[in-house]
Scaffold this motif. Structure first.
Motif, PDB file in Angstrom:
ATOM      1  N   SER A 242       0.838  -1.193   0.000  1.00 48.63           N
ATOM      2  CA  SER A 242       0.000   0.000   0.000  1.00 48.63           C
ATOM      3  C   SER A 242       0.873   1.243   0.000  1.00 48.63           C
ATOM      4  CB  SER A 242      -0.924   0.011   1.229  1.00 48.63           C
ATOM      5  OG  SER A 242      -0.160   0.067   2.426  1.00 48.63           O
ATOM      6  N   LEU A 254      -6.512   1.203   4.062  1.00 45.98           N
ATOM      7  CA  LEU A 254      -7.156   0.731   2.839  1.00 45.98           C
ATOM      8  C   LEU A 254      -6.822  -0.743   2.600  1.00 45.98           C
ATOM      9  CD1 LEU A 254      -8.703   1.157   0.203  1.00 45.98           C
ATOM     10  CD2 LEU A 254      -6.605   2.122  -0.795  1.00 45.98           C
ATOM     11  N   ILE A 287     -12.430   7.462   2.501  1.00 45.68           N
ATOM     12  CA  ILE A 287     -11.491   6.663   1.699  1.00 45.68           C
ATOM     13  C   ILE A 287     -11.952   5.209   1.648  1.00 45.68           C
ATOM     14  CG2 ILE A 287      -9.134   5.738   1.608  1.00 45.68           C
ATOM     15  CD1 ILE A 287      -8.249   8.490   2.837  1.00 45.68           C
ATOM     16  N   ASN A 288     -12.278   4.652   2.821  1.00 44.08           N
ATOM     17  CA  ASN A 288     -12.711   3.255   2.876  1.00 44.08           C
ATOM     18  C   ASN A 288     -14.067   3.060   2.198  1.00 44.08           C
ATOM     19  OD1 ASN A 288     -10.425   2.412   4.136  1.00 44.08           O
ATOM     20  ND2 ASN A 288     -11.358   1.914   6.089  1.00 44.08           N
ATOM     21  N   ALA A 291     -13.606   2.946  -1.526  1.00 44.49           N
ATOM     22  CA  ALA A 291     -12.998   1.679  -1.922  1.00 44.49           C
ATOM     23  C   ALA A 291     -13.999   0.538  -1.836  1.00 44.49           C
ATOM     24  CB  ALA A 291     -11.790   1.383  -1.037  1.00 44.49           C
TER      25      ALA A 291
END
Length: 326
Positions: A242, A254, A287-288, A291
Motif C-alpha cells: 500500500s 485501505l 477513503i474506505n 474503496a
C-alpha cells in the motif's frame, strides 16, 4: 507479551475503522474504553422489528489468541436458531484463528437472516415488465451515474477519465488492465474518488498508476492512496502492499479493508482533492467507503463461506519491497 498486546490493539483499531466504514450507522459504539460495540443487522426494511444486534467486546488478546466475546440480541429468534447461529460463528473463528473476523460474523448472520426470510415469505407472483420500460430505466440509471462521476472530472476534455487502450497493447504479462472509476464522495469541499483495476502481476500496478497519472485531474489530486492484493496460486500466498501518498496511515487502512473483504487480484486507488477544511477521522471513513463501494460494485467481495475458506488456507502474506523513487 506487551508487544503482542500492542499489535492486537492496533489491529483492533484498524478493524474498528474498517467496520465503521463498511456498515455506517449500523455500527454502534457501546463503550469505546471497554472496546464494546454493537452491529445492527436487518435484511428486510419492511420489518424493522426483525433486527438482530450482535454485541461484541474485544479482549486484549483478540485477534491473536482469543475470539471476541459476543451476544446475539433478537427476541424473535428461536432458541434452536440461536444455537445454530452461535455454532456457525464459533466455527468461523476456529477456521480463522489469529485473523480479524467481525466482518465474516456479520455477513454470516446477514446470510442466515436472508435464508430465514425466504423460507417464511410466500412466493410472490411474477410480473412481466415490457422490455422497452426496462431499457429506459437502465438508460436513466446510466445517465445518473455518468452525471455524478462527471462532477469530479475537469471540464477540459483532455482531462476526462478516458482510458481507451485498444491499440498498441503489450504482451499479456504486461497488459494494461481496464480501469473503472467510482462515484465521487464530497464532504466539506474535499472530494474522494476510487479507481479500480484487476492486477495479476506487480508490474501492472505501476502501469495502472502511470495511466491514471496521465489524467491531469487525478495527477493534481492532493493524495492518491492505493493498495493492492495479488494472489500467487503456486505459493498459495498474497503479494500485497500500500501507499499513503502523504495521507498518513491511509494506505495501510485501505489495505486492511481489502484484507477484511478478502479481495484478491485487484488494485484500488483513492484520489482525494483537499478542499481547505480539515476532516479529521472522517477522511479515512470516506477513503474506505469509496474503496468498498467500487469493490462491491465490481463483484470483488465474496460470501462468508468463500471468505472463510480463503482466509483459512491463505494466511501467508508477502509484502513487496519498494524501491526508492528519489
Amino acid at each position: 507479551m506487551a508487544e503482542g498486546r500492542e499489535g492486537n490493539h492496533q489491529r483492533q483499531n484498524d478493524e474498528i475503522e474498517a467496520m465503521a466504514a463498511i456498515y455506517g450507522d449500523e455500527w454502534v459504539i457501546v463503550d469505546a474504553s471497554a472496546r464494546t460495540f454493537c452491529i445492527r443487522i436487518n435484511v428486510d426494511k419492511e420489518e424493522p422489528e426483525r433486527t438482530l444486534c450482535l454485541q461484541v467486546m474485544l479482549p486484549k488478546e483478540y485477534p491473536d489468541t482469543a475470539p471476541p466475546i459476543y451476544k446475539l440480541k433478537a427476541s424473535w429468534l428461536e432458541e434452536q436458531e440461536r444455537v445454530d447461529l452461535s455454532n456457525s460463528l464459533e466455527e468461523i473463528y476456529i477456521q480463522n484463528i489469529g485473523e480479524s473476523i467481525l466482518y465474516l460474523w456479520v455477513e454470516k448472520i446477514r446470510e442466515v437472516l436472508r435464508q430465514k426470510i425466504q423460507m417464511t415469505q410466500p412466493e410472490s407472483p411474477i410480473h412481466i415488465t415490457p422490455d422497452v420500460e426496462e431499457k429506459t430505466e437502465e438508460e436513466d440509471t446510466d445517465e445518473c451515474e455518468d452525471s455524478l462521476i462527471s462532477e469530479c472530472q475537469s471540464e477540459n476534455p483532455d482531462a476526462a477519465l478516458d482510458f481507451d487502450i485498444s491499440e498498441h497493447q503489450p504482451e499479456i504479462e504486461e497488459e494494461l488492465p481496464p480501469i473503472d472509476h467510482g462515484i465521487p464522495i464530497t464532504d466539506r469541499r474535499s472530494t474522494f474518488q476510487a479507481h479500480l483495476a484487476p492486477v495479476v502481476y506487480p508490474r501492472q500496478v505501476k502501469m495502472v498508476l502511470a495511466k491514471l497519472y496521465e489524467n491531469k485531474k487525478i495527477a493534481s489530486a492532493t493524495h492518491n492512496i492505493y493498495a493492492y492484493r495479488i494472489y500467487c496460486e503456486d505459493r498459495r500466498t498474497f503479494l500485497q502492499d500500500s501507499e499513503d501518498d502523504g495521507e498518513t496511515a491511509a494506505g495501510g487502512r485501505l489495505l486492511h479493508l481489502m484484507e477484511i473483504l478478502n479481495v484478491k487480484n485487484v488494485m484500488v486507488v483513492v484520489s482525494r482533492w483537499y478542499g481547505g477544511i480539515l476532516l479529521g477521522p472522517d477522511r479515512f471513513k470516506h477513503i474506505n467507503n469509496c474503496a468498498r463501494n467500487i469493490l462491491v460494485e465490481k463483484n470483488y467481495t465474496h460470501s462468508p463461506e468463500e471468505s472463510c475458506k480463503s482466509l483459512g488456507k491463505n494466511k501467508k502474506v508477502k509484502k513487496e519491497k519498494k524501491k526508492s523513487e528519489h
